[in-house]
Motif scaffolding. Structure first.
Motif, PDB file in Angstrom:
ATOM      1  N   GLY A 128      -1.038 -10.562   0.982  1.00 12.42           N
ATOM      2  CA  GLY A 128      -1.382  -9.239   1.475  1.00 12.42           C
ATOM      3  C   GLY A 128      -1.956  -8.351   0.403  1.00 12.42           C
ATOM      4  O   GLY A 128      -2.648  -8.801  -0.513  1.00 12.42           O
ATOM      5  N   LEU A 129      -1.642  -7.072   0.504  1.00 14.45           N
ATOM      6  CA  LEU A 129      -2.273  -6.059  -0.335  1.00 14.45           C
ATOM      7  C   LEU A 129      -1.395  -5.643  -1.503  1.00 14.45           C
ATOM      8  O   LEU A 129      -0.171  -5.760  -1.464  1.00 14.45           O
ATOM      9  CB  LEU A 129      -2.614  -4.829   0.514  1.00 14.45           C
ATOM     10  CG  LEU A 129      -3.515  -5.084   1.727  1.00 14.45           C
ATOM     11  CD1 LEU A 129      -3.721  -3.797   2.511  1.00 14.45           C
ATOM     12  CD2 LEU A 129      -4.856  -5.668   1.291  1.00 14.45           C
ATOM     13  N   PHE A 130      -2.054  -5.156  -2.551  1.00 14.58           N
ATOM     14  CA  PHE A 130      -1.373  -4.647  -3.744  1.00 14.58           C
ATOM     15  C   PHE A 130      -1.647  -3.144  -3.841  1.00 14.58           C
ATOM     16  O   PHE A 130      -2.753  -2.695  -3.566  1.00 14.58           O
ATOM     17  CB  PHE A 130      -1.901  -5.356  -4.995  1.00 14.58           C
ATOM     18  CG  PHE A 130      -1.307  -4.833  -6.277  1.00 14.58           C
ATOM     19  CD1 PHE A 130      -0.133  -5.361  -6.766  1.00 14.58           C
ATOM     20  CD2 PHE A 130      -1.926  -3.808  -6.984  1.00 14.58           C
ATOM     21  CE1 PHE A 130       0.417  -4.864  -7.937  1.00 14.58           C
ATOM     22  CE2 PHE A 130      -1.376  -3.309  -8.150  1.00 14.58           C
ATOM     23  CZ  PHE A 130      -0.207  -3.845  -8.638  1.00 14.58           C
ATOM     24  N   PRO A 131      -0.643  -2.342  -4.292  1.00 15.91           N
ATOM     25  CA  PRO A 131       0.714  -2.775  -4.635  1.00 15.91           C
ATOM     26  C   PRO A 131       1.620  -2.801  -3.415  1.00 15.91           C
ATOM     27  O   PRO A 131       1.468  -1.958  -2.523  1.00 15.91           O
ATOM     28  CB  PRO A 131       1.170  -1.691  -5.612  1.00 15.91           C
ATOM     29  CG  PRO A 131       0.464  -0.465  -5.139  1.00 15.91           C
ATOM     30  CD  PRO A 131      -0.882  -0.931  -4.636  1.00 15.91           C
ATOM     31  N   PRO A 132       2.547  -3.746  -3.352  1.00 15.34           N
ATOM     32  CA  PRO A 132       3.546  -3.692  -2.291  1.00 15.34           C
ATOM     33  C   PRO A 132       4.322  -2.376  -2.413  1.00 15.34           C
ATOM     34  O   PRO A 132       4.902  -2.104  -3.464  1.00 15.34           O
ATOM     35  CB  PRO A 132       4.446  -4.904  -2.583  1.00 15.34           C
ATOM     36  CG  PRO A 132       3.598  -5.815  -3.425  1.00 15.34           C
ATOM     37  CD  PRO A 132       2.739  -4.903  -4.247  1.00 15.34           C
ATOM     38  N   GLY A 155      -6.033  -7.759  -1.964  1.00 16.82           N
ATOM     39  CA  GLY A 155      -6.655  -6.462  -1.748  1.00 16.82           C
ATOM     40  C   GLY A 155      -5.774  -5.356  -2.282  1.00 16.82           C
ATOM     41  O   GLY A 155      -4.744  -5.620  -2.912  1.00 16.82           O
ATOM     42  N   ILE A 156      -6.179  -4.121  -2.045  1.00 21.31           N
ATOM     43  CA  ILE A 156      -5.423  -2.989  -2.572  1.00 21.31           C
ATOM     44  C   ILE A 156      -5.118  -2.009  -1.452  1.00 21.31           C
ATOM     45  O   ILE A 156      -5.803  -1.946  -0.433  1.00 21.31           O
ATOM     46  CB  ILE A 156      -6.203  -2.274  -3.701  1.00 21.31           C
ATOM     47  CG1 ILE A 156      -7.552  -1.782  -3.189  1.00 21.31           C
ATOM     48  CG2 ILE A 156      -6.358  -3.185  -4.898  1.00 21.31           C
ATOM     49  CD1 ILE A 156      -8.304  -0.961  -4.205  1.00 21.31           C
ATOM     50  N   GLN A 157      -4.055  -1.235  -1.655  1.00 15.42           N
ATOM     51  CA  GLN A 157      -3.661  -0.210  -0.702  1.00 15.42           C
ATOM     52  C   GLN A 157      -2.802   0.815  -1.434  1.00 15.42           C
ATOM     53  O   GLN A 157      -2.104   0.486  -2.379  1.00 15.42           O
ATOM     54  CB  GLN A 157      -2.822  -0.806   0.434  1.00 15.42           C
ATOM     55  CG  GLN A 157      -1.467  -1.322  -0.049  1.00 15.42           C
ATOM     56  CD  GLN A 157      -0.549  -1.775   1.064  1.00 15.42           C
ATOM     57  OE1 GLN A 157      -0.891  -1.689   2.234  1.00 15.42           O
ATOM     58  NE2 GLN A 157       0.632  -2.257   0.699  1.00 15.42           N
ATOM     59  N   GLY A 158      -2.832   2.049  -1.019  1.00 14.58           N
ATOM     60  CA  GLY A 158      -1.909   3.065  -1.510  1.00 14.58           C
ATOM     61  C   GLY A 158      -1.685   3.055  -3.001  1.00 14.58           C
ATOM     62  O   GLY A 158      -0.542   3.074  -3.467  1.00 14.58           O
ATOM     63  N   CYS A 159      -2.767   3.022  -3.776  1.00 16.62           N
ATOM     64  CA  CYS A 159      -2.625   2.910  -5.227  1.00 16.62           C
ATOM     65  C   CYS A 159      -1.860   4.083  -5.836  1.00 16.62           C
ATOM     66  O   CYS A 159      -1.304   3.962  -6.937  1.00 16.62           O
ATOM     67  CB  CYS A 159      -4.002   2.796  -5.876  1.00 16.62           C
ATOM     68  SG  CYS A 159      -4.925   1.339  -5.341  1.00 16.62           S
ATOM     69  N   GLU A 160      -1.824   5.211  -5.138  1.00 16.71           N
ATOM     70  CA  GLU A 160      -1.115   6.376  -5.679  1.00 16.71           C
ATOM     71  C   GLU A 160       0.371   6.109  -5.853  1.00 16.71           C
ATOM     72  O   GLU A 160       1.045   6.779  -6.648  1.00 16.71           O
ATOM     73  CB  GLU A 160      -1.321   7.591  -4.769  1.00 16.71           C
ATOM     74  CG  GLU A 160      -0.761   7.452  -3.358  1.00 16.71           C
ATOM     75  CD  GLU A 160      -1.689   6.722  -2.408  1.00 16.71           C
ATOM     76  OE1 GLU A 160      -1.331   6.610  -1.215  1.00 16.71           O
ATOM     77  OE2 GLU A 160      -2.765   6.267  -2.857  1.00 16.71           O
TER      78      GLU A 160
END
Length: 380
Positions: free
Chosen positions: A257-261, A282-287
């Motif tokens: 899935g996406l990073f970061p968990p 992939g990436i998600q919610g990097c904040e």
């Protein structure tokens, strides 16, 4: 008899008694010496060449004093004569391909009441001669380090016994064929546990409400090694409860899935995180990475990231070591994108090392506070 001089005030005659305080001078304790010899006899009973493996472990002779504190693999407290460390790693010398099953009699260690470290790694032990015996090792109230790694333990019931060792700080049981659901709930009594290593096993998950969240009661747990198992994303919510963690190793599992968990963003004390050799793509919610203010080392090699991961990682202001080797960052290496790390305080970017392989070239970029960012390439 002696004197105490008081300078101009004269001399006072005072009897002085000299007390000599000495440590334990008679070597190891007899009960512990006998216990070691019983372990040697145990090896002989299993067909091991114990005289060759433990040549210094010899019985008393009329003309020879044998101090077991001087024996190989034994460490004593010279002040008390008690044994404190016993290193029995690779003691049997049986090839791993050997099909023999070795059951160890845990009661053999009961004489060593001051034992702090017991290393039984790299043997072929697969269990205990009696299921209830190991629980009696709770009498070893000072045991802090137990290494059972690289054996053949394959029954999770072992954790029920290990849960009785409440003084344990470091528990290593990696490199065994343990599998199924990891019984984290069996370890909740180990309130002194600081390091848990179950890497290189066959675990694939946890039972509902019996996962790693149970270990949240272990407020001293700082290092958790889960590498080379078969855990997937389902364990991440339970890991988020381990707020005391400083090092988490999830290398070579089935996490995708996406990073970061987002679950890992709750681990605010994390300093080292290894998610390499997984299926992240992939990436998600990097904040959410802003919460990981103490993270200094991050390994993400051999996933499926593209170069958008670099912008995402710019939130990690304390990052010093980063590996993205074996991803899909593009060729040539996007060194310009790494300039975003220059925004961080100079003292936090003393060394960020990126390794990336593409088109049979190794590109190595190093960021230093006093140097410009650049590419250095050389043929493999």
């Amino acid at each position: 008899m002696g004197w105490v001089f008081l300078g101009k005030f004269g001399i006072i005659w005072v009897p002085i008694v000299l007390i000599l305080v000495s440590g334990h001078s008679d070597g190891c304790l007899e009960g512990e010496r006998r216990g070691l010899l019983e372990f040697k006899d145990f090896l002989k009973s299993k067909g091991a060449d114990a005289d060759r493996l433990l040549p210094t472990w010899v019985d008393e002779k009329p003309d020879h004093h044998s101090d077991c504190c001087d024996w190989d693999r034994v460490t004593c407290d010279r002040a008390t004569g008690h044994m404190t460390e016993l290193s029995l790693d690779n003691i049997i010398h049986v090839p791993f391909a050997d099909s023999r099953i070795w059951l160890i009699n845990a009661s053999l260690f009961l004489p060593f009441k001051e034992l702090r470290s017991l290393n039984l790694s790299f043997n072929s032990f697969s269990g205990w001669t009696h299921n209830e015996v190991f629980e009696r090792l709770s009498n070893l109230r000072k045991l802090e380090i137990l290494d059972l790694g690289s054996n053949r333990f394959d029954d999770n019931n072992i954790f029920h016994s290990l849960g009785a060792l409440t003084s344990i700080k470091t528990l290593i049981i990696g490199h065994n064929p343990l599998g199924g659901y990891f019984p984290a709930h069996e370890l909740v009594a180990l309130t002194n546990l600081e390091t848990l290593d179950i890497g290189f096993n066959l675990y694939h998950g946890c039972l509902p409400m019996q996962g790693f969240e149970k270990l949240s009661a272990l407020g001293k747990l700082e290092t958790l090694n889960l590498e080379f198992n078969k855990f997937d994303d389902s364990i991440l919510p339970s890991l988020s409860a381990l707020g005391s963690l400083k090092m988490l190793n999830l290398r070579a599992n089935n996490i995708g899935g996406l990073f970061p968990p987002h679950e890992l963003a709750y681990l605010r004390n994390l300093e080292r995180l290894d998610l390499s050799e997984n299926q992240l793509n992939g990436i998600q919610g990097c904040e959410s990475l802003l919460r990981l203010e103490k993270l200094e080392t991050l390994y993400l090699q051999y996933n499926k990231f593209n170069n958008s991961i670099i912008l995402c990682l710019s939130s990690l202001i304390s990052l010093k070591n980063l590996s993205l080797r074996g991803n899909n960052l593009g060729d040539p290496f996007p060194a310009r994108g790494m300039s975003i790390f220059m925004r961080a305080p100079k003292e936090n970017i003393l060394s960020i090392l990126i390794l990336f392989i593409s088109s049979q070239e190794l590109f190595q970029c190093r960021i230093n506070g006093d140097e410009k960012l650049g590419d250095v390439g050389f043929k493999l």
